[in-house]
Design a protein around this motif. Sequence first.
Motif, PDB file in Angstrom:
ATOM      1  N   THR A 157     -11.344   2.619  -2.713  1.00  0.00           N
ATOM      2  CA  THR A 157     -11.629   2.576  -1.279  1.00  0.00           C
ATOM      3  C   THR A 157     -10.351   2.887  -0.516  1.00  0.00           C
ATOM      4  OG1 THR A 157     -11.058   0.241  -1.000  1.00  0.00           O
ATOM      5  CG2 THR A 157     -13.338   0.746  -1.658  1.00  0.00           C
ATOM      6  N   GLU A 158     -10.508   3.186   0.765  1.00  0.00           N
ATOM      7  CA  GLU A 158      -9.328   3.437   1.588  1.00  0.00           C
ATOM      8  C   GLU A 158      -8.492   2.169   1.731  1.00  0.00           C
ATOM      9  OE1 GLU A 158      -8.060   5.681   5.736  1.00  0.00           O
ATOM     10  OE2 GLU A 158     -10.112   5.799   4.970  1.00  0.00           O
ATOM     11  N   ALA A 159      -9.155   1.013   1.774  1.00  0.00           N
ATOM     12  CA  ALA A 159      -8.411  -0.251   1.858  1.00  0.00           C
ATOM     13  C   ALA A 159      -7.535  -0.447   0.625  1.00  0.00           C
ATOM     14  CB  ALA A 159      -9.384  -1.415   2.008  1.00  0.00           C
ATOM     15  N   ASP A 160      -8.050  -0.061  -0.554  1.00  0.00           N
ATOM     16  CA  ASP A 160      -7.255  -0.162  -1.778  1.00  0.00           C
ATOM     17  C   ASP A 160      -6.049   0.777  -1.715  1.00  0.00           C
ATOM     18  OD1 ASP A 160      -8.925  -2.052  -2.875  1.00  0.00           O
ATOM     19  OD2 ASP A 160     -10.103  -0.597  -4.025  1.00  0.00           O
ATOM     20  N   ALA A 161      -6.252   1.965  -1.131  1.00  0.00           N
ATOM     21  CA  ALA A 161      -5.162   2.923  -0.997  1.00  0.00           C
ATOM     22  C   ALA A 161      -4.073   2.380  -0.076  1.00  0.00           C
ATOM     23  CB  ALA A 161      -5.685   4.260  -0.474  1.00  0.00           C
ATOM     24  N   VAL A 162      -4.476   1.766   1.027  1.00  0.00           N
ATOM     25  CA  VAL A 162      -3.519   1.163   1.960  1.00  0.00           C
ATOM     26  C   VAL A 162      -2.718   0.065   1.251  1.00  0.00           C
ATOM     27  CG1 VAL A 162      -3.296  -0.235   4.051  1.00  0.00           C
ATOM     28  CG2 VAL A 162      -4.855   1.721   4.012  1.00  0.00           C
ATOM     29  N   LYS A 163      -3.406  -0.750   0.458  1.00  0.00           N
ATOM     30  CA  LYS A 163      -2.743  -1.836  -0.265  1.00  0.00           C
ATOM     31  C   LYS A 163      -1.730  -1.295  -1.268  1.00  0.00           C
ATOM     32  CE  LYS A 163      -3.742  -5.939  -3.058  1.00  0.00           C
ATOM     33  NZ  LYS A 163      -4.827  -6.764  -3.668  1.00  0.00           N
ATOM     34  N   LEU A 164      -2.085  -0.211  -1.967  1.00  0.00           N
ATOM     35  CA  LEU A 164      -1.172   0.381  -2.933  1.00  0.00           C
ATOM     36  C   LEU A 164       0.066   0.935  -2.237  1.00  0.00           C
ATOM     37  CD1 LEU A 164      -0.387   1.276  -5.760  1.00  0.00           C
ATOM     38  CD2 LEU A 164      -1.807   3.336  -5.423  1.00  0.00           C
ATOM     39  N   LEU A 200      15.699   9.842  -4.531  1.00  0.00           N
ATOM     40  CA  LEU A 200      14.910   9.881  -3.297  1.00  0.00           C
ATOM     41  C   LEU A 200      13.448   9.680  -3.674  1.00  0.00           C
ATOM     42  CD1 LEU A 200      16.541  12.999  -1.573  1.00  0.00           C
ATOM     43  CD2 LEU A 200      17.128  10.585  -1.239  1.00  0.00           C
ATOM     44  N   PHE A 201      12.726   8.951  -2.824  1.00  0.00           N
ATOM     45  CA  PHE A 201      11.320   8.640  -3.081  1.00  0.00           C
ATOM     46  C   PHE A 201      10.494   8.885  -1.821  1.00  0.00           C
ATOM     47  CE2 PHE A 201      14.068   5.615  -5.259  1.00  0.00           C
ATOM     48  CZ  PHE A 201      13.653   5.676  -6.582  1.00  0.00           C
ATOM     49  N   SER A 202       9.240   9.210  -2.033  1.00  0.00           N
ATOM     50  CA  SER A 202       8.289   9.204  -0.911  1.00  0.00           C
ATOM     51  C   SER A 202       6.963   8.653  -1.391  1.00  0.00           C
ATOM     52  CB  SER A 202       8.090  10.605  -0.325  1.00  0.00           C
ATOM     53  OG  SER A 202       7.367  11.432  -1.215  1.00  0.00           O
ATOM     54  N   VAL A 203       6.298   7.953  -0.504  1.00  0.00           N
ATOM     55  CA  VAL A 203       4.944   7.454  -0.747  1.00  0.00           C
ATOM     56  C   VAL A 203       4.085   7.950   0.405  1.00  0.00           C
ATOM     57  CG1 VAL A 203       3.473   5.437  -1.020  1.00  0.00           C
ATOM     58  CG2 VAL A 203       5.812   5.394  -1.895  1.00  0.00           C
ATOM     59  N   GLY A 204       3.061   8.741   0.111  1.00  0.00           N
ATOM     60  CA  GLY A 204       2.215   9.305   1.163  1.00  0.00           C
ATOM     61  C   GLY A 204       0.748   9.053   0.887  1.00  0.00           C
ATOM     62  N   ARG A 205      -0.047   9.129   1.957  1.00  0.00           N
ATOM     63  CA  ARG A 205      -1.475   8.846   1.805  1.00  0.00           C
ATOM     64  C   ARG A 205      -2.307   9.799   2.648  1.00  0.00           C
ATOM     65  NH1 ARG A 205      -5.544   5.645   4.166  1.00  0.00           N
ATOM     66  NH2 ARG A 205      -4.164   4.826   5.783  1.00  0.00           N
ATOM     67  N   ASP A 206      -3.414  10.240   2.067  1.00  0.00           N
ATOM     68  CA  ASP A 206      -4.446  10.997   2.765  1.00  0.00           C
ATOM     69  C   ASP A 206      -5.777  10.355   2.399  1.00  0.00           C
ATOM     70  OD1 ASP A 206      -6.201  12.752   3.904  1.00  0.00           O
ATOM     71  OD2 ASP A 206      -5.468  14.541   2.873  1.00  0.00           O
ATOM     72  N   GLY A 207      -6.304   9.514   3.291  1.00  0.00           N
ATOM     73  CA  GLY A 207      -7.543   8.804   2.998  1.00  0.00           C
ATOM     74  C   GLY A 207      -7.381   7.872   1.816  1.00  0.00           C
ATOM     75  N   ARG A 208      -8.224   8.066   0.783  1.00  0.00           N
ATOM     76  CA  ARG A 208      -8.165   7.212  -0.407  1.00  0.00           C
ATOM     77  C   ARG A 208      -7.109   7.671  -1.411  1.00  0.00           C
ATOM     78  NH1 ARG A 208     -12.241   7.220  -3.832  1.00  0.00           N
ATOM     79  NH2 ARG A 208     -13.171   9.174  -3.154  1.00  0.00           N
ATOM     80  N   ASN A 247       0.239  17.238   2.261  1.00  0.00           N
ATOM     81  CA  ASN A 247      -0.596  18.321   2.800  1.00  0.00           C
ATOM     82  C   ASN A 247      -1.374  19.056   1.723  1.00  0.00           C
ATOM     83  OD1 ASN A 247      -0.400  18.380   5.656  1.00  0.00           O
ATOM     84  ND2 ASN A 247       1.684  19.189   5.534  1.00  0.00           N
ATOM     85  N   LYS A 248      -0.815  19.137   0.518  1.00  0.00           N
ATOM     86  CA  LYS A 248      -1.479  19.875  -0.567  1.00  0.00           C
ATOM     87  C   LYS A 248      -2.598  19.096  -1.240  1.00  0.00           C
ATOM     88  CE  LYS A 248       0.340  22.661  -3.442  1.00  0.00           C
ATOM     89  NZ  LYS A 248       1.126  23.279  -4.554  1.00  0.00           N
ATOM     90  N   LEU A 249      -2.685  17.798  -0.997  1.00  0.00           N
ATOM     91  CA  LEU A 249      -3.627  16.977  -1.762  1.00  0.00           C
ATOM     92  C   LEU A 249      -5.050  17.513  -1.675  1.00  0.00           C
ATOM     93  CD1 LEU A 249      -2.317  13.383  -0.916  1.00  0.00           C
ATOM     94  CD2 LEU A 249      -2.175  14.576  -3.109  1.00  0.00           C
TER      95      LEU A 249
END
Length: 201
Positions: free
Chosen positions: A96-103, A160-168, A198-200
């Motif tokens: 779910t999107e909520a799970d993605a936000v939590k991660l 260097l690190f990045s954490v990104g999200r697109d929906g789930r 952007n590529k996801l």
Amino acid sequence: MSTLRTALATATAAALGLAALATAPAQAAARPAFLAASQMPASSTPWTATRVFTGVPENGGALCAPYKIPAQNTRYREFSTELDTNGVQITTVARTEADAVKLVDTLRKALAGCGALLERQNPGLHAVSAYHGKLAVEEGAWVYSLDTADPQIGITDIHLFSVGRDGRTVTFVRWGRMGDLKDAPLAAFRTTAKTAVNKLW
């Protein structure tokens, strides 16, 4: 009548088979896309990229956040150059999107506390984590760094690190090599991080 029924059943089965063949490529194409080697920050020697693997790397892939990314619905690609510069992209689709936000929150906390954790685990090591802001791409991407120095063996490393999200969908990118933060391609990595999200889809 039985002959007609057999013919109809055969035609129906054939139609279902064709439908399955038609939808299979579409389902495969619906998987999140990955960075290409050329989209990593420029290096003095060319980047190479592995194929995309299922699951997570053997070491968890995420320095200071090992095994926090679930293996289910996850794939990864590793990157390297001839001069010991290396990287990885790990992408997972949450239930779910909520799970993605939590991660995302979990990974961000792990990266923010990375330096302090490493110093506790490795007496004598100097490690500093820094936050470099949020990027405006889809639901966001957050950039961090980790600068480490081991006086006993005289080695300094920068990641260097990045954490990104697109929906789930959550994607994690790491870049690393020997050196200090002042020598790291932070601006170019921000571009890489935005491109990864952007590529996801």
